[in-house]
Design an enzyme around this catalytic site. Structure first.
Site, short mmCIF file in Angstrom:
data_model
loop_
_atom_site.label_atom_id
_atom_site.label_comp_id
_atom_site.label_asym_id
_atom_site.label_seq_id
_atom_site.Cartn_x
_atom_site.Cartn_y
_atom_site.Cartn_z
CD GLU A 115 -12.59 -6.76 -0.73
OE1 GLU A 115 -13.81 -6.90 -0.62
OE2 GLU A 115 -11.78 -7.06 0.18
CD GLU A 159 10.31 0.59 -1.39
OE1 GLU A 159 10.97 0.52 -0.33
OE2 GLU A 159 10.80 0.95 -2.47
CB CYS A 208 9.14 0.79 7.02
SG CYS A 208 9.33 2.22 5.95
#
Length: 437
Positions: free
Chosen positions: A177, A215, A249
């Protein structure tokens, strides 16, 4: 999952809706954010339950990091977007003809935006960019992470309840997708995730010359100087490292500790873990996202058995991994070859901070850098001689939750900033308008 025809229909419906110029109205945008706030808050229990299912996040952590931060971002943007949206009058250069000139900068929405959400903070890191995109007058297609399916379902429920699909829609799915979506000529793409997938996103964007924000992450370093308050340092590094089972992160990826205080620092870290994670349970540290990642983390331990000084236990079936400390680590060890993204903290030592700075600067730029010292000049010297997306002195992770600060990476850790007013700049085109009277 959704087929290509349905995805293309949603995309075209959003292009058509954007063309009506309804989203150009600031009152319309504000009303949509207020609607989102109402629906979002009503799903708080569902969000927390889904995060427990997918990631083992306890209610307290989920409530703060995933719900409260989104609501605070909504409130701040709703309160200030009228002011941010106003054209900014700027000085004008005089013309040789003597005609009067006026100049201003306006913010124009891009159009249809594609937001790709991550698995680690699947609510906060999906809705925060969504807020920015809607605040600036865009339409949006969101693809939540397929690695957190329960949370992805809740995200879809919230967005479908709040908006019509021609304004904001969710497409569920995985790689297939995502490839279909990336093949469409979006006006802007916002991606949060790994550098490997980021390269794929950037390559796809280049085919349509689509602007984007990436990001990413990286090995965020932490430096503990000899004058650091070790009690506070151990607590604050631990809070940043063990949150969400190390799957953050901007988590401290490794720690450089001055040789004179290394043993004392290690004891403080062990004491903190014993006091706060004794009889460690799933509800305290959370789950690792997949068995595959558990195996990756276990591989680091297996290759560094002689360096294991705390933790190291794991449960593959339940995706549990214990908070773990490794000592006397070198850059040749497997654990130092890439971002860890788990509850393993390698400890290195130094005597001359200049050697540390050379090591940091010889590697890809990290998303965050942390320095612990009571000497402001020392801390400032570290920051001025390194590059990272963002940085903190005597703390970790706090900057991510501030809508007053721009958040984002540099170099290999990504590019583009968002949160609060900075989202307004990211998700809109700054158009210069000059008029001769």
């Amino acid at each position: 999952m959704m087929n290509s025809k349905k995805i293309e229909e949603i995309f075209q419906s959003q292009k058509d809706f954007f063309a009506t110029q309804k989203t150009q109205s600031v009152p319309f945008r504000k009303a949509q954010l207020m609607r989102l706030r109402e629906v979002f808050i009503s799903h708080t229990d569902a969000i927390c339950e889904a995060l427990w299912t997918d990631l083992g996040k306890n209610r307290k952590e989920a409530q703060y990091a995933e719900v409260q931060l989104v609501v605070e971002e909504l409130d701040y943007c709703i309160e200030n977007m009228d002011q941010w949206a106003k054209p900014q009058e700027v000085p004008s250069k005089s013309l040789p003809s003597g005609d009067k000139v006026s100049s201003k900068v306006t913010h124009q929405p891009y159009g249809v935006i594609y937001i790709i959400g991550p698995f680690n903070y699947p609510v906060q890191l999906t809705f925060s960019p969504l807020i920015g995109a809607l605040m600036t007058g865009n339409t949006v297609i969101v693809k939540p992470s397929e690695n957190t399916p329960a949370t992805a379902a809740v995200i879809e429920n919230i967005i479908s309840e709040a908006f019509s699909t021609d304004y904001a829609a969710v497409v569920q799915g995985g790689t297939e997708e995502n490839i279909l979506l990336l093949g469409l000529p979006f006006d802007y793409i916002f991606f949060t995730g790994s550098a490997a997938v980021g390269r794929i996103v950037m390559e796809a964007a280049a085919k349509h010359l689509t602007p984007l924000t990436l990001e990413l992450g990286g090995k965020s370093p932490t430096i503990v100087h000899l004058d650091a308050d070790l009690d506070k340092t151990a607590e604050r590094i631990s809070r940043g490292k063990w949150a969400n089972c190390g799957q953050t992160c901007v988590a401290p990826d490794y720690v450089y500790v001055h040789q004179e205080v290394k043993e004392a620092f290690i004891e403080k870290m062990k004491d903190y873990l014993e006091d706060n994670y004794q009889n460690e349970s799933l509800g305290k540290i959370g789950r690792v996202v997949s068995q595959k990642q558990i195996k990756n983390l276990a591989g680091y331990i297996e290759s560094s058995k002689d360096k294991l000084i705390y933790g190291g236990k794991y449960d593959l079936e339940n995706r549990f991994f214990e908070a773990t400390l490794l000592d006397n680590v070198t850059w040749g060890d497997a654990v130092m070859q890439q971002e860890i993204f788990g509850p393993i903290l390698p400890i290195l030592s130094y005597t001359d901070v200049n050697d540390v700075l050379k090591e940091i600067n010889s590697r890809p730029k990290p998303l965050a850098l942390y320095v612990f010292s009571q000497d402001q000049a020392f801390a400032e010297n570290v920051l001025s001689n390194t590059s990272s997306g963002d940085a903190e002195i005597n703390s970790t992770l706090i900057h991510v939750g501030s809508h007053f600060l721009p958040f984002g990476g540099v170099g290999a850790s990504g590019f583009g900033k968002y949160h609060g007013r900075f989202s307004f700049g990211t998700f809109s085109h700054q158009r210069s308008v000059l008029q001769v009277k």
